[in-house]
Design an enzyme around this catalytic site. Structure first.
Site, PDB file in Angstrom:
ATOM      1  N   GLU A  15       0.857   3.791   1.698  1.00 28.85           N
ATOM      2  CA  GLU A  15       1.232   4.283   3.143  1.00 28.85           C
ATOM      3  C   GLU A  15       2.606   3.507   3.552  1.00 28.85           C
ATOM      4  O   GLU A  15       3.679   3.962   4.419  1.00 28.85           O
ATOM      5  CB  GLU A  15       0.216   4.425   4.190  1.00 28.85           C
ATOM      6  CG  GLU A  15      -1.005   5.129   3.840  1.00 28.85           C
ATOM      7  CD  GLU A  15      -2.148   4.546   3.081  1.00 28.85           C
ATOM      8  OE1 GLU A  15      -3.153   4.790   3.491  1.00 28.85           O
ATOM      9  OE2 GLU A  15      -1.595   3.678   2.107  1.00 28.85           O
ATOM     10  N   HIS A  31       0.888  -1.146   0.026  1.00 26.70           N
ATOM     11  CA  HIS A  31       0.107   0.125   0.041  1.00 26.70           C
ATOM     12  C   HIS A  31       0.911   1.288  -0.043  1.00 26.70           C
ATOM     13  O   HIS A  31       2.067   1.097   0.339  1.00 26.70           O
ATOM     14  CB  HIS A  31      -0.691  -0.080   1.186  1.00 26.70           C
ATOM     15  CG  HIS A  31      -1.936  -0.961   1.181  1.00 26.70           C
ATOM     16  ND1 HIS A  31      -3.022  -0.900   1.975  1.00 26.70           N
ATOM     17  CD2 HIS A  31      -1.986  -2.342   0.626  1.00 26.70           C
ATOM     18  CE1 HIS A  31      -3.913  -1.807   1.710  1.00 26.70           C
ATOM     19  NE2 HIS A  31      -3.389  -2.866   0.842  1.00 26.70           N
ATOM     20  N   CYS A  90      -6.421   1.916   5.403  1.00 20.88           N
ATOM     21  CA  CYS A  90      -6.937   0.948   6.126  1.00 20.88           C
ATOM     22  C   CYS A  90      -6.565   0.450   7.197  1.00 20.88           C
ATOM     23  O   CYS A  90      -5.759   1.300   7.900  1.00 20.88           O
ATOM     24  CB  CYS A  90      -6.858  -0.314   5.021  1.00 20.88           C
ATOM     25  SG  CYS A  90      -5.155  -0.675   5.130  1.00 20.88           S
TER      26      CYS A  90
END
Length: 151
Positions: free
Chosen positions: A57, A55, A85
């Site tokens: 991040e 992801h 998430c």
């Protein structure tokens, strides 16, 4: 930081999100900033890397930690185009980031206020300042167009 600065940084994160879309990944981009300097960048790369943890991040946090030579990012501000998430919110929490600025919210899987609020749970070790909605429409439009093209 000022609203103009946040907007400028979010636009940089949006450029990363467009890069993710160009290689078939969900368009999410993320920047890590410390003392006014971007020290980590990431865009979603799950598809291209065949990695469920790739992801935006996570990749930006890894780059920032490598840059600083430590895992603790307690002076960092994170700019991310889509609400993180649970996995990413947990990583932000564990990195002890001080501030998260996010674009679009994610009613289905968001863990920074929509579905859960991992970064503001007083039962956990750390709480994070959160700014929601910076360039939200641009972030949401990018996501919507990406998914419309896939249908």
């Amino acid at each position: 930081m000022s609203g103009d600065h946040d907007t400028e940084r979010m636009r940089e994160a949006l450029a990363l999100a467009r890069t993710a879309a160009s290689h078939g990944d969900v368009p999410v981009g993320c920047l890590v900033e410390v003392d006014g300097v971007v020290i980590g960048r990431g865009e979603n790369r799950r598809e291209v890397d065949a990695d469920p943890t790739a992801h935006a991040e996570i990749l930006a946090l890894r780059a920032a930690a490598t840059h600083l030579g430590r895992w603790r990012l307690d002076t960092a501000t994170i700019y991310v185009t889509l609400e993180p998430c649970v996995m990413c919110a947990g990583a932000l929490l564990n990195a002890r980031v001080s501030r998260v600025v996010l674009g679009a919210t994610d009613e289905k899987a968001g863990a920074v206020g929509s579905r859960y609020n991992v970064l503001a749970d007083p039962r956990l070790l750390h709480e994070v300042d959160i700014e929601v909605g910076v360039e939200a429409e641009a972030s949401a439009t990018l996501l919507r167009e990406f998914f419309e093209q896939r249908r």
